[in-house]
Design an enzyme around this catalytic site. Structure first.
Site, PDB file in Angstrom:
ATOM      1  N   GLU A  28       0.877  -1.164   0.000  1.00 49.30           N
ATOM      2  CA  GLU A  28       0.000   0.000   0.000  1.00 49.30           C
ATOM      3  C   GLU A  28       0.916   1.215   0.000  1.00 49.30           C
ATOM      4  O   GLU A  28       1.630   1.447   0.962  1.00 49.30           O
ATOM      5  CB  GLU A  28      -0.876  -0.023   1.252  1.00 49.30           C
ATOM      6  CG  GLU A  28      -1.911   1.060   1.284  1.00 49.30           C
ATOM      7  CD  GLU A  28      -2.826   0.925   2.491  1.00 49.30           C
ATOM      8  OE1 GLU A  28      -2.404   1.337   3.596  1.00 49.30           O
ATOM      9  OE2 GLU A  28      -3.945   0.395   2.325  1.00 49.30           O
ATOM     10  N   HIS A  62      13.732  23.522  -5.516  1.00 52.84           N
ATOM     11  CA  HIS A  62      12.524  24.264  -5.833  1.00 52.84           C
ATOM     12  C   HIS A  62      11.569  24.316  -4.654  1.00 52.84           C
ATOM     13  O   HIS A  62      11.560  23.425  -3.817  1.00 52.84           O
ATOM     14  CB  HIS A  62      11.791  23.604  -7.007  1.00 52.84           C
ATOM     15  CG  HIS A  62      12.629  23.448  -8.224  1.00 52.84           C
ATOM     16  ND1 HIS A  62      12.575  22.319  -9.016  1.00 52.84           N
ATOM     17  CD2 HIS A  62      13.547  24.255  -8.805  1.00 52.84           C
ATOM     18  CE1 HIS A  62      13.426  22.457 -10.035  1.00 52.84           C
ATOM     19  NE2 HIS A  62      14.019  23.631  -9.920  1.00 52.84           N
ATOM     20  N   LYS A  72       4.934  17.909  -0.149  1.00 51.65           N
ATOM     21  CA  LYS A  72       5.104  16.872  -1.172  1.00 51.65           C
ATOM     22  C   LYS A  72       5.383  15.525  -0.521  1.00 51.65           C
ATOM     23  O   LYS A  72       6.092  15.443   0.487  1.00 51.65           O
ATOM     24  CB  LYS A  72       6.292  17.215  -2.081  1.00 51.65           C
ATOM     25  CG  LYS A  72       6.123  18.489  -2.861  1.00 51.65           C
ATOM     26  CD  LYS A  72       7.373  18.833  -3.661  1.00 51.65           C
ATOM     27  CE  LYS A  72       7.172  20.141  -4.400  1.00 51.65           C
ATOM     28  NZ  LYS A  72       8.392  20.552  -5.095  1.00 51.65           N
TER      29      LYS A  72
END
Length: 183
Positions: A28, A62, A72
């Site tokens: 998963e 970035h 993220k």
């Protein structure tokens, strides 16, 4: 899934439970409930991105600023990268420090990079497919960046500089001192 917080508060290494047999494996890779419990906050991802790069390609460092800042969750689907997160939170005790981790298709690790961090990676295998989830949509006016070889950050990319492949845009990013503030 195992969650390990790094020295940079809010950055986590995720190690999934991989179930393998002669047919291959199953895991998963993301579960919103497990993820929220593991990092201690709710994150709602709204965008997935994927890139393919060759050995020596360095993408970064970035980030997005202000209301468009992004958290993220990054991973490698094929190949291997050196992944870097840099703390840009102005009041953080680890401001200007970085965390590095090897992410690969083999180790299946993921790296959670919260808002307020710059992010980049270097491909160290022949090629790599890099995948990441973002909790905010990209906004060109809010993009920020820091040059990969900033002397204040002193990132050890563990790769000869002459072999790096860097976009023209990333070659002219400012130093940490001159970069846009995240908030």
């Amino acid at each position: 899934m195992k969650f390990t917080e790094t020295k940079l508060k809010g950055c986590f290494i995720l190690e999934p439970n991989v179930i393998g047999d002669k047919r291959g494996y199953f895991m998963e890779s993301f579960n919103e409930i497990t993820f929220s419990k593991g990092i201690g906050q709710e994150i709602h991802f709204v965008q997935d991105n994927q890139s393919f790069s060759s050995k020596g390609v360095l993408r970064g460092l970035h980030y997005q600023t202000g209301e468009h800042a992004q958290a993220k969750l990054v991973r490698v689907l094929q190949g291997e990268v050196l992944d870097i997160a840099v703390d840009l939170r102005p009041n953080s005790p680890t401001f200007g420090q970085y965390e590095s981790i090897i992410l690969s298709a083999e180790n299946q690790k993921q790296f959670f990079v919260p808002k307020g961090f710059a992010h980049g990676f270097l491909v160290i295998s022949e090629t790599a497919t890099f995948f990441y989830k973002c909790d905010n949509f990209y906004n060109k006016e809010s993009e920020g960046g820091i040059i990969y070889n900033d002397t204040r950050l002193n990132i050890d990319w563990n790769f000869h500089e002459s072999e790096l492949i860097i976009s023209e845009k990333d070659k002219v990013l400012p130093s940490l001192e001159n970069a846009k503030k995240v908030w």
